[in-house]
Design an enzyme around this catalytic site. Structure first.
Site, mmCIF file in Angstrom:
data_model
loop_
_atom_site.group_PDB
_atom_site.id
_atom_site.type_symbol
_atom_site.label_atom_id
_atom_site.label_comp_id
_atom_site.label_asym_id
_atom_site.label_seq_id
_atom_site.Cartn_x
_atom_site.Cartn_y
_atom_site.Cartn_z
ATOM 1 N N GLU A 118 0.859 -1.187 0.000
ATOM 2 C CA GLU A 118 0.000 0.000 0.000
ATOM 3 C C GLU A 118 0.894 1.235 0.000
ATOM 4 O O GLU A 118 1.791 1.357 0.835
ATOM 5 C CB GLU A 118 -0.948 0.042 1.213
ATOM 6 C CG GLU A 118 -1.913 1.224 1.056
ATOM 7 C CD GLU A 118 -2.818 1.486 2.261
ATOM 8 O OE1 GLU A 118 -2.687 0.815 3.293
ATOM 9 O OE2 GLU A 118 -3.655 2.403 2.147
ATOM 10 N N GLU A 135 4.748 4.958 3.720
ATOM 11 C CA GLU A 135 4.210 6.295 4.025
ATOM 12 C C GLU A 135 5.410 7.214 4.273
ATOM 13 O O GLU A 135 6.401 6.801 4.862
ATOM 14 C CB GLU A 135 3.305 6.184 5.273
ATOM 15 C CG GLU A 135 2.822 7.474 5.871
ATOM 16 C CD GLU A 135 2.055 8.365 4.902
ATOM 17 O OE1 GLU A 135 1.054 7.915 4.334
ATOM 18 O OE2 GLU A 135 2.489 9.520 4.709
ATOM 19 N N ASP A 170 -3.196 12.240 -2.383
ATOM 20 C CA ASP A 170 -3.426 13.675 -2.544
ATOM 21 C C ASP A 170 -3.663 13.992 -4.026
ATOM 22 O O ASP A 170 -2.881 13.578 -4.873
ATOM 23 C CB ASP A 170 -2.196 14.436 -2.033
ATOM 24 C CG ASP A 170 -1.802 13.965 -0.638
ATOM 25 O OD1 ASP A 170 -2.416 14.413 0.324
ATOM 26 O OD2 ASP A 170 -0.909 13.095 -0.526
ATOM 27 N N GLU A 206 -11.692 6.951 3.585
ATOM 28 C CA GLU A 206 -12.917 6.446 2.956
ATOM 29 C C GLU A 206 -14.079 6.467 3.956
ATOM 30 O O GLU A 206 -15.191 6.878 3.618
ATOM 31 C CB GLU A 206 -12.662 5.017 2.476
ATOM 32 C CG GLU A 206 -13.770 4.448 1.651
ATOM 33 C CD GLU A 206 -13.314 3.186 0.930
ATOM 34 O OE1 GLU A 206 -12.237 2.640 1.265
ATOM 35 O OE2 GLU A 206 -14.027 2.757 0.027
HETATM 36 C C1 LIG Z 1 -5.034 11.728 1.900
HETATM 37 S S1 LIG Z 1 -3.973 10.639 2.758
HETATM 38 C C2 LIG Z 1 -4.785 9.058 2.649
HETATM 39 C C3 LIG Z 1 -4.281 8.074 3.677
HETATM 40 C C4 LIG Z 1 -4.875 6.646 3.564
HETATM 41 N N1 LIG Z 1 -4.482 6.007 2.334
HETATM 42 C C5 LIG Z 1 -6.386 6.662 3.707
HETATM 43 O O1 LIG Z 1 -7.077 6.440 2.695
HETATM 44 O O2 LIG Z 1 -6.872 6.885 4.823
HETATM 45 C C6 LIG Z 1 -2.640 10.421 1.555
HETATM 46 C C7 LIG Z 1 -1.380 9.860 2.180
HETATM 47 O O3 LIG Z 1 -0.431 9.570 1.155
HETATM 48 C C8 LIG Z 1 0.846 9.961 1.611
HETATM 49 N N2 LIG Z 1 1.678 10.230 0.420
HETATM 50 C C9 LIG Z 1 1.405 11.117 -0.567
HETATM 51 N N3 LIG Z 1 2.395 11.125 -1.484
HETATM 52 C C10 LIG Z 1 3.312 10.210 -1.054
HETATM 53 C C11 LIG Z 1 4.554 9.781 -1.554
HETATM 54 N N4 LIG Z 1 5.077 10.283 -2.682
HETATM 55 N N5 LIG Z 1 5.236 8.827 -0.883
HETATM 56 C C12 LIG Z 1 4.722 8.307 0.274
HETATM 57 N N6 LIG Z 1 3.548 8.693 0.807
HETATM 58 C C13 LIG Z 1 2.849 9.630 0.154
HETATM 59 C C14 LIG Z 1 0.593 11.209 2.450
HETATM 60 O O4 LIG Z 1 1.640 11.475 3.352
HETATM 61 C C15 LIG Z 1 -0.725 10.851 3.141
HETATM 62 O O5 LIG Z 1 -0.519 10.208 4.385
#
Ligand SMILES: C[S@@+](CC[C@H](N)C(=O)[O-])C[C@H]1O[C@@H](n2cnc3c(N)ncnc32)[C@H](O)[C@@H]1O
Length: 203
Positions: free
Chosen positions: A42, A67, A116, A183
């Site tokens: 993931e 992450e 994001d 979600e």
């Molecule tokens: C909006 S949150 C969603 C978290 C989780 N997947 C959920 O659905 O609850 C997006 C996550 O992706 C991580 N993220 C975004 N770009 C990333 C990257 N290039 N490498 C690692 N993590 C990343 C962010 O730090 C954030 O914690």
């Protein structure tokens, strides 16, 4: 959105050192020693709800959850430790470094949940479905592997359909049942969730 700064972060990360990896060679060695039947990854696991549910439901699969944000990851680590899962490993790193952590063809499934959207085109290359990231996914996915993607952003979903198709991925609307933290929040607010599964082109 940046998670709030957590108290005692360093100590809490240290307590999770048995399941937390920050160095590619050490992770690769630990993964290889498991002789996993399948590896599921993931990307951007946030607070880890999805990874913990998926790992608990599939004890014969090794899950890796990556992450880059420590303040979110610490919650994921603590949830995994409470669940006493032996098949879930965490990586603190940016997804740009995936090829350092995984062997070519080493991963059967990649999950990307609510990443994001980076709405401004100026930052399009930061979207986890931008062509630069898709090239990395093609490299680490095994034959017959797949990317499973969920978002609440209609714009990001359309963008992702375009980039995946342009890179030769075949799209379908299958998906896994486990909910992520975002979600759950969006469903409560009645938002639409867009989902797809993308199969990479044959090598
Ligand atoms: C909006 S949150 C969603 C978290 C989780 N997947 C959920 O659905 O609850 C997006 C996550 O992706 C991580 N993220 C975004 N770009 C990333 C990257 N290039 N490498 C690692 N993590 C990343 C962010 O730090 C954030 O914690």
């Amino acid at each position: 959105m940046r998670p709030r700064k957590k108290k005692h972060l360093t100590e809490r990360l240290e307590r999770a050192s048995a399941i937390l990896y920050t160095e590619p060679p050490i992770f690769r060695e630990a993964l290889a020693s498991r002789n996993a039947r399948a590896v599921h990854l993931e990307i951007g696991c946030g607070k880890g709800s999805f990874a913990v549910q998926a790992a608990a439901a599939n004890p014969d699969i090794t899950f890796a959850a990556l992450e880059r944000e420590k303040n979110a990851l610490v919650t994921a680590l603590e949830r995994a430790m409470s669940a006493e899962l032996g098949n879930l490993m965490f990586i603190l790193a940016d997804a740009k470094r995936l090829a350092e952590y995984f062997e070519p063809c080493g991963v059967q499934r990649i999950y990307i949940n609510f990443c994001d959207p980076w709405s401004s085109n100026k930052h399009a290359d930061r979207r986890l479905t931008a062509p630069g990231f898709l090239a990395l996914y093609k490299e680490i996915l095994a034959a017959g592997g797949a990317v499973l993607f969920k978002t609440d952003s209609a714009e990001l979903f359309e963008y992702s359909r375009r980039t995946l198709s342009a890179e030769g991925f075949r799209l379908s609307d299958e998906f896994a049942p486990w909910l992520t933290d975002y979600e759950t929040k969006w469903l409560t607010l009645g938002r639409t969730i867009y989902k797809l599964t993308a199969y990479p082109p044959d090598a």
